[in-house]
Scaffold this motif. Sequence first.
Motif, PDB file in Angstrom:
ATOM      1  N   ASN B 110       0.812  -1.222   0.000  1.00  0.00           N
ATOM      2  CA  ASN B 110       0.000   0.000   0.000  1.00  0.00           C
ATOM      3  C   ASN B 110       0.845   1.272   0.000  1.00  0.00           C
ATOM      4  O   ASN B 110       0.309   2.372   0.141  1.00  0.00           O
ATOM      5  CB  ASN B 110      -0.941  -0.008   1.212  1.00  0.00           C
ATOM      6  N   VAL B 112       3.091   2.131   2.290  1.00  0.00           N
ATOM      7  CA  VAL B 112       3.645   2.441   3.614  1.00  0.00           C
ATOM      8  C   VAL B 112       5.076   1.909   3.673  1.00  0.00           C
ATOM      9  O   VAL B 112       5.346   0.783   3.237  1.00  0.00           O
ATOM     10  CB  VAL B 112       2.779   1.803   4.724  1.00  0.00           C
ATOM     11  N   ARG B 415       6.260   5.017   7.967  1.00  0.00           N
ATOM     12  CA  ARG B 415       5.963   6.302   7.330  1.00  0.00           C
ATOM     13  C   ARG B 415       4.874   6.109   6.283  1.00  0.00           C
ATOM     14  O   ARG B 415       5.051   5.367   5.322  1.00  0.00           O
ATOM     15  CB  ARG B 415       7.220   6.877   6.663  1.00  0.00           C
ATOM     16  N   GLY B 416       3.766   6.790   6.496  1.00  0.00           N
ATOM     17  CA  GLY B 416       2.667   6.686   5.551  1.00  0.00           C
ATOM     18  C   GLY B 416       2.294   8.033   4.974  1.00  0.00           C
ATOM     19  O   GLY B 416       2.874   9.063   5.318  1.00  0.00           O
ATOM     20  N   THR B 417       1.321   8.017   4.066  1.00  0.00           N
ATOM     21  CA  THR B 417       0.746   9.248   3.535  1.00  0.00           C
ATOM     22  C   THR B 417      -0.765   9.095   3.571  1.00  0.00           C
ATOM     23  O   THR B 417      -1.442   9.120   2.547  1.00  0.00           O
ATOM     24  CB  THR B 417       1.231   9.510   2.092  1.00  0.00           C
ATOM     25  N   GLY B 418      -1.255   8.835   4.796  1.00  0.00           N
ATOM     26  CA  GLY B 418      -2.690   8.732   5.000  1.00  0.00           C
ATOM     27  C   GLY B 418      -3.268   7.330   4.879  1.00  0.00           C
ATOM     28  O   GLY B 418      -4.486   7.155   4.945  1.00  0.00           O
ATOM     29  N   GLN B 419      -2.416   6.308   4.746  1.00  0.00           N
ATOM     30  CA  GLN B 419      -2.947   4.944   4.554  1.00  0.00           C
ATOM     31  C   GLN B 419      -3.694   4.414   5.780  1.00  0.00           C
ATOM     32  O   GLN B 419      -3.319   4.691   6.913  1.00  0.00           O
ATOM     33  CB  GLN B 419      -1.810   3.950   4.237  1.00  0.00           C
ATOM     34  N   VAL B 420      -4.733   3.642   5.474  1.00  0.00           N
ATOM     35  CA  VAL B 420      -5.463   2.924   6.528  1.00  0.00           C
ATOM     36  C   VAL B 420      -5.532   1.447   6.132  1.00  0.00           C
ATOM     37  O   VAL B 420      -5.307   1.092   4.976  1.00  0.00           O
ATOM     38  CB  VAL B 420      -6.886   3.488   6.722  1.00  0.00           C
ATOM     39  N   ARG B 421      -5.866   0.628   7.112  1.00  0.00           N
ATOM     40  CA  ARG B 421      -5.873  -0.814   6.864  1.00  0.00           C
ATOM     41  C   ARG B 421      -7.197  -1.242   6.256  1.00  0.00           C
ATOM     42  O   ARG B 421      -8.262  -0.859   6.733  1.00  0.00           O
ATOM     43  CB  ARG B 421      -5.631  -1.552   8.180  1.00  0.00           C
ATOM     44  N   ALA B 422      -7.114  -2.040   5.231  1.00  0.00           N
ATOM     45  CA  ALA B 422      -8.321  -2.480   4.520  1.00  0.00           C
ATOM     46  C   ALA B 422      -9.044  -3.569   5.314  1.00  0.00           C
ATOM     47  O   ALA B 422      -8.419  -4.338   6.019  1.00  0.00           O
ATOM     48  CB  ALA B 422      -7.945  -3.003   3.147  1.00  0.00           C
TER      49      ALA B 422
END
Lengths: 422, 422
Positions: B110, B112, B415-422
């Motif tokens: 994703n 991340v 480090r993410g850019t707004g990711q959430v877990r599906a």
Amino acid sequence: MLQSPVDSLRLTLTLDSARRASIVLASTPTLQKNRALTAIADSLRRNTADILAANRDDLTAGAANGLSAGLLDRLTLDDARVAALADAVLQIALLTDPVGEVVRGSSLPNGVKISQVRVPFGVVGVIYEARPNVTVDIAALALKSGNAVVLRGGSAAENTNRVLVALLQTAIESVGLPGDIVQTIDPFGREGATELMQARGQVDVLIPRGSAGLINAVVTQSTVPVIETGAGVVHIFLDESANRDWAVEIVHNSKVQRPSVCNAVETLLVHEGAADRVLPAVLARLAASGVTIHGDSRVQALFPDAVPASEFDWETEYMSLDLAVTVVAGLDEALAHIRRYSTGHTESIITNDIVNSERFLNEVDSAAVMVNASTRFTDGGEFGFGAEVGISTQKLHARGPMGLPELTSTKWIVRGTGQVRA
Amino acid sequence: MLQSPVDSLRLTLTLDSARRASIVLASTPTLQKNRALTAIADSLRRNTADILAANRDDLTAGAANGLSAGLLDRLTLDDARVAALADAVLQIALLTDPVGEVVRGSSLPNGVKISQVRVPFGVVGVIYEARPNVTVDIAALALKSGNAVVLRGGSAAENTNRVLVALLQTAIESVGLPGDIVQTIDPFGREGATELMQARGQVDVLIPRGSAGLINAVVTQSTVPVIETGAGVVHIFLDESANRDWAVEIVHNSKVQRPSVCNAVETLLVHEGAADRVLPAVLARLAASGVTIHGDSRVQALFPDAVPASEFDWETEYMSLDLAVTVVAGLDEALAHIRRYSTGHTESIITNDIVNSERFLNEVDSAAVMVNASTRFTDGGEFGFGAEVGISTQKLHARGPMGLPELTSTKWIVRGTGQVRA
């Protein structure tokens, strides 16, 4: 300790046989371990009816003993759950065997060759509660990593676990390996668990899985080295520059996607400069999913449905659709709050400020520290480990999601041709 | 526990200040840590007279209290030993800083990004006995690896350690770092050590260094995670095919080169098919260096000067010019003997047989397993680590010689850019 000398002797014999089985398993090639795992998966599928019959006995007893709905759910197996367990065992067969991996090595100036090689721990003890799926999961992970396991699964799942352990042993023996690789000490009751914690030298590592109370009891009582798979009082800090959409989605996902697990967020800290701009949307989205907000007075002013928060809320791992929320003066106050209340599991900052992001990543002392990501990512499956033994919140040996390599130790292999030390 | 509430409070304040200092140190760049180490080395040289004066007080008290010659020797500092300590500190400045090392990392599907990074433990407790050199060594190693240390050095070296800790603190402060990075709890006496073992959460790791009794007390009493630096009942097995010259030199080196240390051999096992051919030369060489042979009846038959060996001898870490020797029927009996009596430190086989060599390397469950090499090689310096924290005989976290990386934990940076877990 066990009151009866006969029980005490029987437990000693159990641990001795686990040691002997572990010695055989340590030299067993990966192919044969995988055959055992395949046999286990087959056996679980073929014997689902027996497993479910035993599970019904546990559920009946559990209901009679007034177990909570949550515990009863964890205790429950059905056709789909047994099939999923069998699939998980097959997945473990597909993972790389950590045993034998050369971690590092070199040739010394005198020609002696040294290499550090992964080896199984030997005998792993596991103490857990009312979760028959752990019986199969941990046995399969231990087998693949070359460890014998001694299981204490608790009285609530005793019938299910007895059937599962017998099936595991038969399947393991069907490929020519010792069935004693997997054993249960449930027949010895609570005193057996206490004795397991004192079996230093007979048990190499003890892994508690369950409530904070169980883990704390094992950590404080055990003389066997413990890997702590701990509780998660998980925090998200919304910085002044937080992207509102990211904040809304990440906080919602971290709380709602699966509230009963350790990587779900429990406390939200909001920069006072972002409260008006970001917080109403974040809390509205949560409330729409049924989350109860426990807030300080400034949160209540912005969100009248919030119930008052107290010291209790900052300390609590709700594991439910509840979230503690407080407004802080800035990053320093957020870091101080986290230092005080975090259990060292996972914390995330939502920010667009590089300086604050780096400070948060450096200064928060937790197994996983995130920027702009959902706390739900702290997970062996999400990290690509293929399977998860648990999430360690201690600093020794393993920290964060543990995969198969974390179930191994190493040893140094030294090959010389007559060298001596000068 | 401490009887006086004032002492108890003072110890708590000591641990709190160690935590605060550790937070500063965790973010301190390598260059500044190296400046502190250089300042420590300078200070040790400049203040040698003060150190030796305090050391004379300890030696006078030690002699009056009837300390053994061995303990008095360990306690003794002189100009050369202080200079060597200062040199060792400078050597540590030259080592690679383990903090910040990226152990592994990946980009998740994703987007991340995760990386596992070395971080200091935080606060390390060290409990040791009568060895002022450990005070400087461990403080320097801890400083370089970013950890604050809380030292309990024991009453016998109390004066020397008080002067050393004060010098260390002043040197550390001279480069702008908190002096609380190094602290002693010697003023709190034995009860302070007991409280240190219970300071779970305030102390991240406890390292005992000293006698088997001390280590065992810490391991069984501590609720803080322990790294065990253990005793060495070290074995060499002379296989039927052993090269006689190698056997003579390796056994001699393993016993005589420095008999008082944990990697010195304590028990020699000899294949009955090699006893006549190899053993007389091996024992003659040892006897010429003053080694007392403790042998079973078959050893006594070959070497009449041997004194009779009993169960005591197989269990004992002599740490002196004594060696237990027994004849065995073959590899299986040697492995069984080692399984029973080894402390898991180091074992070596002298052989020219590949099958036996591989079996020995695979089946002996020790931190270092060798073929055709002196057991004295189990050493951080020999392994090229540049410095040694101790030799771990446990399986969790570190096994064998521990260098700077073994004084660190890791954390996951996400480090993410707004990711959430599906």
